[in-house]
Design a protein around this motif. Structure first.
Motif, PDB file in Angstrom:
ATOM      1  N   SER A 210      18.048 -43.216   6.247  1.00  0.00           N
ATOM      2  CA  SER A 210      19.354 -42.912   5.639  1.00  0.00           C
ATOM      3  C   SER A 210      20.434 -43.755   6.274  1.00  0.00           C
ATOM      4  O   SER A 210      20.424 -43.977   7.494  1.00  0.00           O
ATOM      5  CB  SER A 210      19.708 -41.434   5.840  1.00  0.00           C
ATOM      6  OG  SER A 210      18.883 -40.602   5.066  1.00  0.00           O
ATOM      7  N   TYR A 211      21.355 -44.212   5.456  1.00  0.00           N
ATOM      8  CA  TYR A 211      22.552 -44.887   5.939  1.00  0.00           C
ATOM      9  C   TYR A 211      23.764 -44.032   5.589  1.00  0.00           C
ATOM     10  O   TYR A 211      23.729 -43.253   4.622  1.00  0.00           O
ATOM     11  CB  TYR A 211      22.704 -46.264   5.282  1.00  0.00           C
ATOM     12  CG  TYR A 211      21.540 -47.183   5.534  1.00  0.00           C
ATOM     13  CD1 TYR A 211      21.356 -47.778   6.781  1.00  0.00           C
ATOM     14  CD2 TYR A 211      20.605 -47.458   4.540  1.00  0.00           C
ATOM     15  CE1 TYR A 211      20.284 -48.619   7.026  1.00  0.00           C
ATOM     16  CE2 TYR A 211      19.533 -48.293   4.775  1.00  0.00           C
ATOM     17  CZ  TYR A 211      19.366 -48.875   6.018  1.00  0.00           C
ATOM     18  OH  TYR A 211      18.310 -49.697   6.250  1.00  0.00           O
ATOM     19  N   SER A 212      24.836 -44.197   6.347  1.00  0.00           N
ATOM     20  CA  SER A 212      26.031 -43.420   6.024  1.00  0.00           C
ATOM     21  C   SER A 212      27.285 -44.211   6.325  1.00  0.00           C
ATOM     22  O   SER A 212      27.257 -45.221   7.028  1.00  0.00           O
ATOM     23  CB  SER A 212      26.063 -42.112   6.830  1.00  0.00           C
ATOM     24  OG  SER A 212      26.387 -42.371   8.184  1.00  0.00           O
ATOM     25  N   ILE A 213      28.388 -43.735   5.765  1.00  0.00           N
ATOM     26  CA  ILE A 213      29.705 -44.165   6.220  1.00  0.00           C
ATOM     27  C   ILE A 213      30.299 -42.992   6.986  1.00  0.00           C
ATOM     28  O   ILE A 213      30.215 -41.841   6.562  1.00  0.00           O
ATOM     29  CB  ILE A 213      30.629 -44.607   5.060  1.00  0.00           C
ATOM     30  CG1 ILE A 213      30.722 -43.540   3.957  1.00  0.00           C
ATOM     31  CG2 ILE A 213      30.167 -45.929   4.461  1.00  0.00           C
ATOM     32  CD1 ILE A 213      31.790 -43.827   2.900  1.00  0.00           C
ATOM     33  N   ALA A 222      34.358 -36.748  13.673  1.00  0.00           N
ATOM     34  CA  ALA A 222      33.776 -37.623  12.655  1.00  0.00           C
ATOM     35  C   ALA A 222      33.522 -36.838  11.378  1.00  0.00           C
ATOM     36  O   ALA A 222      33.228 -35.640  11.427  1.00  0.00           O
ATOM     37  CB  ALA A 222      32.471 -38.206  13.167  1.00  0.00           C
ATOM     38  N   LEU A 223      33.652 -37.546  10.257  1.00  0.00           N
ATOM     39  CA  LEU A 223      33.283 -36.951   8.974  1.00  0.00           C
ATOM     40  C   LEU A 223      32.331 -37.902   8.251  1.00  0.00           C
ATOM     41  O   LEU A 223      32.707 -39.024   7.904  1.00  0.00           O
ATOM     42  CB  LEU A 223      34.520 -36.699   8.103  1.00  0.00           C
ATOM     43  CG  LEU A 223      34.226 -35.986   6.766  1.00  0.00           C
ATOM     44  CD1 LEU A 223      33.873 -34.521   6.980  1.00  0.00           C
ATOM     45  CD2 LEU A 223      35.409 -36.097   5.807  1.00  0.00           C
ATOM     46  N   GLN A 224      31.085 -37.453   8.075  1.00  0.00           N
ATOM     47  CA  GLN A 224      30.146 -38.232   7.264  1.00  0.00           C
ATOM     48  C   GLN A 224      30.664 -38.204   5.834  1.00  0.00           C
ATOM     49  O   GLN A 224      30.799 -37.143   5.242  1.00  0.00           O
ATOM     50  CB  GLN A 224      28.754 -37.616   7.362  1.00  0.00           C
ATOM     51  CG  GLN A 224      27.717 -38.314   6.502  1.00  0.00           C
ATOM     52  CD  GLN A 224      26.345 -37.667   6.665  1.00  0.00           C
ATOM     53  OE1 GLN A 224      25.762 -37.646   7.757  1.00  0.00           O
ATOM     54  NE2 GLN A 224      25.815 -37.114   5.597  1.00  0.00           N
ATOM     55  N   SER A 225      30.939 -39.382   5.280  1.00  0.00           N
ATOM     56  CA  SER A 225      31.685 -39.428   4.018  1.00  0.00           C
ATOM     57  C   SER A 225      30.889 -39.984   2.849  1.00  0.00           C
ATOM     58  O   SER A 225      31.409 -40.068   1.729  1.00  0.00           O
ATOM     59  CB  SER A 225      32.962 -40.249   4.212  1.00  0.00           C
ATOM     60  OG  SER A 225      33.702 -39.743   5.303  1.00  0.00           O
ATOM     61  N   GLY A 226      29.657 -40.364   3.114  1.00  0.00           N
ATOM     62  CA  GLY A 226      28.813 -40.870   2.032  1.00  0.00           C
ATOM     63  C   GLY A 226      27.480 -41.278   2.628  1.00  0.00           C
ATOM     64  O   GLY A 226      27.421 -41.694   3.784  1.00  0.00           O
ATOM     65  N   THR A 227      26.403 -41.115   1.850  1.00  0.00           N
ATOM     66  CA  THR A 227      25.081 -41.472   2.379  1.00  0.00           C
ATOM     67  C   THR A 227      24.266 -42.196   1.319  1.00  0.00           C
ATOM     68  O   THR A 227      24.472 -42.013   0.121  1.00  0.00           O
ATOM     69  CB  THR A 227      24.289 -40.214   2.817  1.00  0.00           C
ATOM     70  OG1 THR A 227      24.303 -39.270   1.750  1.00  0.00           O
ATOM     71  CG2 THR A 227      24.866 -39.585   4.069  1.00  0.00           C
ATOM     72  N   SER A 228      23.327 -43.014   1.806  1.00  0.00           N
ATOM     73  CA  SER A 228      22.437 -43.760   0.920  1.00  0.00           C
ATOM     74  C   SER A 228      21.056 -43.737   1.564  1.00  0.00           C
ATOM     75  O   SER A 228      20.918 -44.042   2.748  1.00  0.00           O
ATOM     76  CB  SER A 228      22.960 -45.191   0.777  1.00  0.00           C
ATOM     77  OG  SER A 228      22.171 -45.925  -0.134  1.00  0.00           O
TER      78      SER A 228
END
Lengths: 477, 477
Positions: A210-213, A222-228
């Motif tokens: 998984s990748y994230s912004i 921190a806020l994980q704001s999107g994942t791929s």
């Protein structure tokens, strides 16, 4: 009408967050625990986010579709890691049309399973690949501790689901989409996210990788704001997504999924907001410019109103609101629109009409420093330039704040101090035991292992073992 | 690849309908009974429908928002007619997060109740009115007999919910929205709907009065394609939506609701489709123009391809697809795009390049009559003109078909014959007993009582009593 002061961020950040959302009428609590109503002002922001993302998805060859809300429970169970991750969060429909159902249905928490099932019907040949489908919709996850926009039982999002002929293409897609999210975050939301890989323990249930912004909020969490996610062949195996390749041999497809949600609204609020309230980046703001006409009597109104009307026409390229409320003073209106985060305010009174100018007040620069006199004539370009300046200033300020709050501790003791109120950027050996120890000692987690890495090795900040990668470590929402 | 012939409409209309939807990849059956997957081609049509309607809603002052999917069961029970109408169709969530819920939640079948609850929190003063909110979303109704797009367990729609200070304003809004639907149906979908009032037995559960648009399908059955309801103070009473009026007196608000759904896609399919497949009205078609390059070898391809590329640029104002599939013949492609309903096809081969023209084939006019040679140079306006002609021709054809299939029977015996294969337009006394008798004898129902009415009285077609209004009576989906 009385304007109560907002709780300040330093007094109580989370109270400030809740207050500003409700007072600005972005959202409200629903009568079902953990659910929210997204009010028109909040939904208009989401529509702008959707439009920007959707055009990026379409430009990279994706198309939209709609898959069912209700998923047979047995589908979830087909991918073992997936069901393990999602089983505790399911909402279950057991009755329909007055009858108990033979098989319970879950309200989708995410759609890999049902989409995998459909892909296995649709994909037969390498000529059918890649399949590049996105869905805008709602999902339900039975969260225990909820926060408006950040974590709610139901939320709105988009979920992309793609299928490819090779691992390489799937990996390329996974990276393309997380980078698309990052580009959107920088250029539209003015949120300077960090892009990277999630640790093994933080990856999506069922993914290979998984990748994230990750974004830094005003309280430095921190806020994980999107994942791929690169799902490899895990869901293809579980749902039998097979195709005949060019050599006429049966292969399992390689799939990906990626998503961002209404959580992005939380990211925008907590990246830019100040003690006066919201600050919206101009490119996404539901209202970019508010015009406040100023007059004390009918004579002054007769002078000001036609100029305001003309100005609205002149500024038709922007999202403009004229505040024509009769029962409120200009001062009330200034505060009100500041609280609601409108990036630019234009004030016009009778003297301004005489002098053929107006006062422009930037939301991002409080007081006199943010005020500038603009000529009325041909003001469209000047307003556009101001909005671009505000957009750039918000990104610069957020980037400076982020960078000032990332530290590279030398020792584990220092790390413990750093993550109490900032982010650490440290070598980590990759061992889950070290990750667990940090979490236990500090409540901070490995947010991501960024793509930008030093060339040298280092010593793991926890155990001292040889480490090839540095990771961002922080407390997170 | 083999192209199987579609079942013709006269052979089996409902089989034709199901086949064309699946072959054109508009939708597919989902693994949950009665649910469907809306595939990218179908969803693109829905996106075009949404865009057209949304701009009309916003132009009339409405804003969008999002209310929760899950509604406490007790909310439904607060309005007695409402719960009576919807109770048999509910999907019920009884478990969440692994626990049985204290109060079951229903998946929204429509949102009057939960929106009513929120309006009671938000509306305090006449200054807060009118509230003009729309929601785009999904709802679930546990239907027993389902049909793709026409009646599915889950469907997509928009639901407008407004609150007003007076009965008159609410009635004006109710009429404004049903007329907006009719204008959209005529001008965008080329579906010549009839606007009118529903009978008492057919009105919305909880409404004072319902209006609808009714369309005639290719098999001459009626399809209710949109509804608008004056809810009077029924939901305000049930949910305590009260405001202080200008005299500082507490009043119950007057509310309305109105919706159209993905059923509109069924209306478009069955209004325009023929035995070759779909015919989409150009203004809503996901692909307005398909370009089929024709060549037999690399030399010809080298000649044709650059012209096709240039043509695509020239036609950037339209939704254009170039069919570049190598494995299919032009003949296959012609049939394929005809089946998929693309309004205009452009064919270009090497000879056309020599002569600097192309063949344009209209989907709505089969064979040679629909073909016209267009010069390549400056073809954008000519293509636009053809698309407008197709749009107008579809509406004219559908209107002629509708009018040819509406009869005014003289006797009840004649009525019974008429409604077997057409619509009747007849005086009706308004007595539900007469309505019931028609339904029992013929399965036809009162579709609507149109706004356009004769000035004279007449005799009820069933009982012969004095009647002031004529109604459309037909079998319906």
């Amino acid at each position: 009408m009385k304007q109560e002061k907002l709780t300040t961020r330093s007094e109580n950040y989370s109270e400030w967050y809740n207050q500003v959302i409700q007072r600005a009428e972005l959202a409200d609590y629903a009568p079902v625990r953990g659910c929210m109503v997204i009010r028109p002002y909040g939904w208009a922001l989401w529509e702008n986010i959707q439009a920007q993302l959707d055009s990026r998805f379409k430009a990279t060859g994706h198309v939209n579709a709609a898959f069912p809300l209700l998923i047979p429970m047995s589908f979830l169970e087909k991918e073992k890691q997936h069901v393990k991750g999602f089983a505790p969060e399911l909402a279950v429909v057991t009755h329909g049309g007055g009858q108990e159902l033979e098989e319970p249905l879950v309200v989708r928490p995410t759609s890999e399973t049902i989409i995998g099932h459909m892909y296995s019907k649709w994909i037969k040949s390498y000529r059918d690949l890649p399949v590049l489908i996105n869905q805008w919709g709602n999902v339900v996850r039975w969260e225990m501790r909820t926060r408006l926009f950040l974590r709610t039982l139901e939320f709105y999002w988009q979920e992309g689901h793609t299928a490819h002929a090779t691992y390489e293409e799937a990996e390329e897609e996974t990276l393309r989409m997380v980078n698309t999210y990052a580009e959107f975050a920088y250029n539209e939301a003015a949120v300077p996210v960090i892009v990277g890989r999630k640790s093994e323990s933080e990856k999506f249930a069922g993914a290979l990788r998984s990748y994230s912004i990750e974004a830094m909020m005003g309280d430095r969490k921190a806020l994980q704001s999107g994942t791929s996610h690169n799902l490899a062949q895990n869901f293809s195996n579980a749902f039998d997504i097979k195709f005949l390749d060019e050599k006429n041999e049966l292969q399992y497809a390689w799939t990906t999924s990626w998503g961002v949600s209404t959580r992005l609204i939380g990211a925008i609020i907590m990246t830019h907001g100040d003690d006066q309230g919201l600050i919206f980046p101009p490119r996404l703001a539901p209202i970019q410019v508010v015009i406040v006409p100023i007059y004390r009597n009918d004579e002054e109104k007769a002078k000001v109103q036609p100029v305001v009307n003309q100005l609205k026409v002149e500024l038709a390229a922007y999202r403009v609101k004229v505040d024509e409320r009769m029962e409120q003073t200009p001062g009330f209106k200034f505060n009100d629109w500041e609280m609601r985060g409108v990036p630019l305010r234009l004030e016009i009174g009778p003297k301004d009409v005489d002098e053929q100018h107006m006062m422009a007040a930037r939301r991002d620069v409080p007081g006199r420093d943010g005020k500038v006199i603009l000529p009325l004539e041909n003001c469209c370009a000047a307003v556009g330039k101001l909005l671009e300046e505000i957009q750039a200033a918000l990104l610069a300020r957020a980037t400076a704040f982020r960078d000032a709050n990332i530290h590279s501790p030398e020792t584990y003791e220092e790390l413990k101090q750093v993550v109490d109120s900032a982010w650490a950027f440290s070598y980590w050996c990759g061992n889950p035991a070290c990750e667990d120890k940090i979490k236990e000692d500090t409540k901070a987690t490995v947010r991501c292992i960024p793509f930008d890495q030093p060339k040298e090795h280092g010593a793991c900040i926890v155990c001292g073992a040889d480490a090839t990668e540095k990771a961002y470590i922080a407390k997170a929402y």
